[in-house]
Write a protein that holds these residues in place. Structure first.
Motif, PDB file in Angstrom:
ATOM      1  N   THR A  93     -31.449  23.283  37.162  1.00 12.47           N
ATOM      2  CA  THR A  93     -31.483  24.748  37.245  1.00 12.47           C
ATOM      3  C   THR A  93     -32.759  25.286  36.609  1.00 12.47           C
ATOM      4  O   THR A  93     -33.382  26.204  37.143  1.00 12.47           O
ATOM      5  N   GLN A 143     -35.546  24.620  39.024  1.00 11.09           N
ATOM      6  CA  GLN A 143     -35.501  25.567  40.139  1.00 11.09           C
ATOM      7  C   GLN A 143     -36.048  26.929  39.711  1.00 11.09           C
ATOM      8  O   GLN A 143     -36.776  27.578  40.455  1.00 11.09           O
ATOM      9  N   ASN A 183     -28.409  16.851  45.622  1.00 10.57           N
ATOM     10  CA  ASN A 183     -27.989  18.201  45.267  1.00 10.57           C
ATOM     11  C   ASN A 183     -28.403  19.176  46.358  1.00 10.57           C
ATOM     12  O   ASN A 183     -29.593  19.369  46.621  1.00 10.57           O
ATOM     13  N   SER A 222     -28.304  22.395  46.513  1.00 12.72           N
ATOM     14  CA  SER A 222     -29.063  23.544  46.012  1.00 12.72           C
ATOM     15  C   SER A 222     -30.560  23.256  45.960  1.00 12.72           C
ATOM     16  O   SER A 222     -31.383  24.133  46.245  1.00 12.72           O
ATOM     17  N   ASN A 223     -30.922  22.031  45.596  1.00  7.61           N
ATOM     18  CA  ASN A 223     -32.338  21.665  45.571  1.00  7.61           C
ATOM     19  C   ASN A 223     -32.982  21.848  46.944  1.00  7.61           C
ATOM     20  O   ASN A 223     -34.090  22.366  47.058  1.00  7.61           O
ATOM     21  N   ILE A 273     -31.874  23.709  49.442  1.00 10.90           N
ATOM     22  CA  ILE A 273     -31.891  25.123  49.839  1.00 10.90           C
ATOM     23  C   ILE A 273     -33.088  25.820  49.190  1.00 10.90           C
ATOM     24  O   ILE A 273     -33.821  26.558  49.862  1.00 10.90           O
ATOM     25  N   HIS A 274     -33.312  25.562  47.908  1.00  7.24           N
ATOM     26  CA  HIS A 274     -34.489  26.123  47.242  1.00  7.24           C
ATOM     27  C   HIS A 274     -35.778  25.655  47.921  1.00  7.24           C
ATOM     28  O   HIS A 274     -36.708  26.439  48.119  1.00  7.24           O
ATOM     29  N   ALA A 321     -30.028  19.755  53.448  1.00  7.65           N
ATOM     30  CA  ALA A 321     -28.910  20.379  52.727  1.00  7.65           C
ATOM     31  C   ALA A 321     -27.625  20.240  53.533  1.00  7.65           C
ATOM     32  O   ALA A 321     -26.566  19.921  52.979  1.00  7.65           O
ATOM     33  N   ASN A 331     -22.427  24.323  54.540  1.00  6.29           N
ATOM     34  CA  ASN A 331     -23.086  25.188  53.567  1.00  6.29           C
ATOM     35  C   ASN A 331     -23.571  26.473  54.223  1.00  6.29           C
ATOM     36  O   ASN A 331     -24.415  26.454  55.125  1.00  6.29           O
ATOM     37  N   ASP A 370     -25.404  29.077  52.999  1.00  6.11           N
ATOM     38  CA  ASP A 370     -26.809  29.461  52.783  1.00  6.11           C
ATOM     39  C   ASP A 370     -27.756  28.661  53.667  1.00  6.11           C
ATOM     40  O   ASP A 370     -28.698  29.213  54.241  1.00  6.11           O
TER      41      ASP A 370
END
Length: 130
Positions: free
Chosen positions: A19, A22, A51, A53-54, A56-57, A78, A85, A87
């Motif tokens: 986090t 990111q 992960n 989220s990684n 997506i970022h 992702a 997901n 997002d």
């Protein structure tokens, strides 16, 4: 600039906190330091390569710097780890729509199962824009 400095210090103390990485990436991107932003995301992916989220970022980062194919690859990665997901699907559909690939965008949109009122509203807005 000061916020990024504080996040960097925190990342030294907590070197496995993705986090923080990111957030450092986001701060660096806001300051138009794209190489540093990408470097922070790569560190996060190295720590937690599965992960969602990684990725997506990473997809959002690539979208912001107009690297469309890399962005698509990140969102697809992702979805490999989390096929439903929200997002990743919304962002991927948006990219395809911006490329005038409406059948791909619509297919993705139609596969989304919103979870909650906020996602339902976002999905409705996206459907109306296609």
């Amino acid at each position: 600039s000061q916020a990024l400095h504080h996040y960097k210090i925190a990342s030294l103390v907590s070197s496995n906190d993705i986090t923080l990485y990111q957030r450092c990436s986001s701060m660096a991107a806001l300051m138009n330091n794209h190489n540093e932003a990408l470097s922070w995301l790569q560190k996060a992916i190295k720590i937690e390569p599965h992960n969602v989220s990684n990725f997506i970022h990473l997809g959002i980062f690539y979208s912001q710097v107009e690297k469309v194919e890399e962005s698509i690859n990140a969102f697809e990665r992702a979805l490999f780890f989390d096929p439903d997901n929200f997002d990743a699907k919304i962002n991927l559909a948006s990219i395809y729509a911006s490329k005038d690939e409406f059948s791909k965008a619509s297919s993705i949109i139609n596969s989304i199962k919103p979870n909650g009122d906020v996602e339902k509203q976002i999905l409705l807005n996206v459907r109306l824009s296609l």
